[in-house]
Design a protein around this motif. Sequence first.
Motif, mmCIF file in Angstrom:
data_model
loop_
_atom_site.group_PDB
_atom_site.id
_atom_site.type_symbol
_atom_site.label_atom_id
_atom_site.label_comp_id
_atom_site.label_asym_id
_atom_site.label_seq_id
_atom_site.Cartn_x
_atom_site.Cartn_y
_atom_site.Cartn_z
ATOM 1 N N GLY A 19 35.901 48.553 39.273
ATOM 2 C CA GLY A 19 35.889 48.946 37.574
ATOM 3 C C GLY A 19 35.142 50.073 36.983
ATOM 4 O O GLY A 19 35.630 50.955 36.347
ATOM 5 N N ALA A 66 23.744 27.644 42.392
ATOM 6 C CA ALA A 66 23.662 29.288 41.780
ATOM 7 C C ALA A 66 22.044 29.795 41.986
ATOM 8 O O ALA A 66 21.719 30.841 41.291
ATOM 9 C CB ALA A 66 23.867 29.505 40.194
ATOM 10 N N LEU A 124 36.944 40.941 34.470
ATOM 11 C CA LEU A 124 37.195 40.173 35.071
ATOM 12 C C LEU A 124 36.866 39.767 36.480
ATOM 13 O O LEU A 124 36.586 38.643 37.275
ATOM 14 C CB LEU A 124 38.790 40.260 35.691
ATOM 15 N N SER A 125 35.744 40.941 37.105
ATOM 16 C CA SER A 125 35.051 40.548 38.066
ATOM 17 C C SER A 125 34.013 39.527 37.830
ATOM 18 O O SER A 125 33.409 38.829 38.881
ATOM 19 C CB SER A 125 34.204 41.812 38.644
ATOM 20 N N LEU A 126 33.453 39.103 36.751
ATOM 21 C CA LEU A 126 32.660 38.148 36.621
ATOM 22 C C LEU A 126 33.322 36.726 36.893
ATOM 23 O O LEU A 126 32.481 35.819 37.133
ATOM 24 C CB LEU A 126 32.116 37.851 35.011
ATOM 25 N N ASP A 141 25.353 32.715 47.698
ATOM 26 C CA ASP A 141 25.662 32.291 46.322
ATOM 27 C C ASP A 141 26.456 33.481 45.617
ATOM 28 O O ASP A 141 27.194 33.111 44.677
ATOM 29 C CB ASP A 141 24.778 31.783 45.576
ATOM 30 N N MET A 167 35.264 44.214 42.902
ATOM 31 C CA MET A 167 36.143 44.297 41.658
ATOM 32 C C MET A 167 35.229 45.103 40.896
ATOM 33 O O MET A 167 35.901 46.088 39.912
ATOM 34 C CB MET A 167 36.501 43.077 40.817
ATOM 35 N N TYR A 168 33.901 44.720 40.521
ATOM 36 C CA TYR A 168 33.225 45.550 39.945
ATOM 37 C C TYR A 168 32.882 47.033 40.081
ATOM 38 O O TYR A 168 33.051 47.708 39.048
ATOM 39 C CB TYR A 168 31.734 44.857 39.892
ATOM 40 N N THR A 220 30.913 25.263 43.883
ATOM 41 C CA THR A 220 30.029 24.848 44.637
ATOM 42 C C THR A 220 28.609 24.366 44.091
ATOM 43 O O THR A 220 27.727 23.591 44.637
ATOM 44 C CB THR A 220 29.183 25.900 45.650
ATOM 45 N N PRO A 230 35.248 35.473 39.472
ATOM 46 C CA PRO A 230 34.938 34.823 40.863
ATOM 47 C C PRO A 230 33.787 34.331 40.722
ATOM 48 O O PRO A 230 33.423 33.276 41.539
ATOM 49 C CB PRO A 230 35.076 36.044 41.644
ATOM 50 N N GLN A 231 32.649 34.885 40.246
ATOM 51 C CA GLN A 231 31.228 34.618 40.294
ATOM 52 C C GLN A 231 31.017 32.971 39.274
ATOM 53 O O GLN A 231 30.511 32.053 39.878
ATOM 54 C CB GLN A 231 30.152 35.324 39.701
ATOM 55 N N ARG A 285 33.771 39.546 43.437
ATOM 56 C CA ARG A 285 33.201 39.873 42.071
ATOM 57 C C ARG A 285 32.806 41.334 42.181
ATOM 58 O O ARG A 285 32.999 42.276 41.345
ATOM 59 C CB ARG A 285 32.069 38.978 41.681
ATOM 60 N N LYS A 307 32.907 30.355 41.837
ATOM 61 C CA LYS A 307 32.341 30.182 42.812
ATOM 62 C C LYS A 307 31.008 29.053 42.506
ATOM 63 O O LYS A 307 30.810 28.117 43.290
ATOM 64 C CB LYS A 307 31.466 31.540 43.455
ATOM 65 N N SER A 345 29.170 36.184 44.838
ATOM 66 C CA SER A 345 30.716 36.494 45.037
ATOM 67 C C SER A 345 31.168 37.807 45.295
ATOM 68 O O SER A 345 30.936 38.698 44.785
ATOM 69 C CB SER A 345 31.308 35.977 43.860
ATOM 70 N N LEU A 381 38.734 45.274 34.938
ATOM 71 C CA LEU A 381 38.385 45.022 36.311
ATOM 72 C C LEU A 381 36.933 44.552 36.348
ATOM 73 O O LEU A 381 36.455 43.466 36.935
ATOM 74 C CB LEU A 381 38.480 46.129 37.210
ATOM 75 N N VAL A 382 36.055 45.327 35.264
ATOM 76 C CA VAL A 382 34.689 45.032 35.404
ATOM 77 C C VAL A 382 34.469 43.517 34.698
ATOM 78 O O VAL A 382 33.676 42.588 35.121
ATOM 79 C CB VAL A 382 33.744 45.863 34.558
#
Lengths: 98, 98
Positions: free
Chosen positions: B45, A31, A16-18, B33, B41-42, A28, A20-21, B38, A24, B35, A13-14
Amino acid sequence: MMVDWLGYFAGSLVVLSLIPQIVKSWKTKSAGDLSLPRYVMYMIGVALWVTYGFLVDNGPIAYMNGVAFVLALCVVYLKIKYGLSASRSVPPNREERR
Amino acid sequence: MMVDWLGYFAGSLVVLSLIPQIVKSWKTKSAGDLSLPRYVMYMIGVALWVTYGFLVDNGPIAYMNGVAFVLALCVVYLKIKYGLSASRSVPPNREERR
């Protein structure tokens, strides 16, 4: 061990949470709001977690932080590519003149 | 144990790495910017890492992820406060009309 799977699930989870960032910022091409020092510190931190994981012979910590390191590297790459030239804190009229 | 200190140091870097992001979003009042999925989820986690840390009786994992949970909560708060209404992907002229 059953408890190891909890570690791998938490780590997934930790880690995979990266994603979406990354998606994104990649979509777009923006950053500017991301903090570069944040991700550089994060990368050093997870690298040390990997070392710690191997020293205490803890699989979930070593491997999941290894994956986190690679993904954080992607975020840093996108930040350097898209985020350093522009920031939302720049007034709109200054941004248009470029 | 000596190796515990490596865990606490690694955890501190990962945890403290959230602070530049909090400061940046708080100062610029901008989080478009970032997410949201993200960070949600974090948070889930790291909450599971805390559970795992207590189950395997590993102090560095349990405590450092506990602190990470609190700081991630701050990022989610800033994202909801500043980031949901505006995004850099919105064309400039649409942004000006608001």
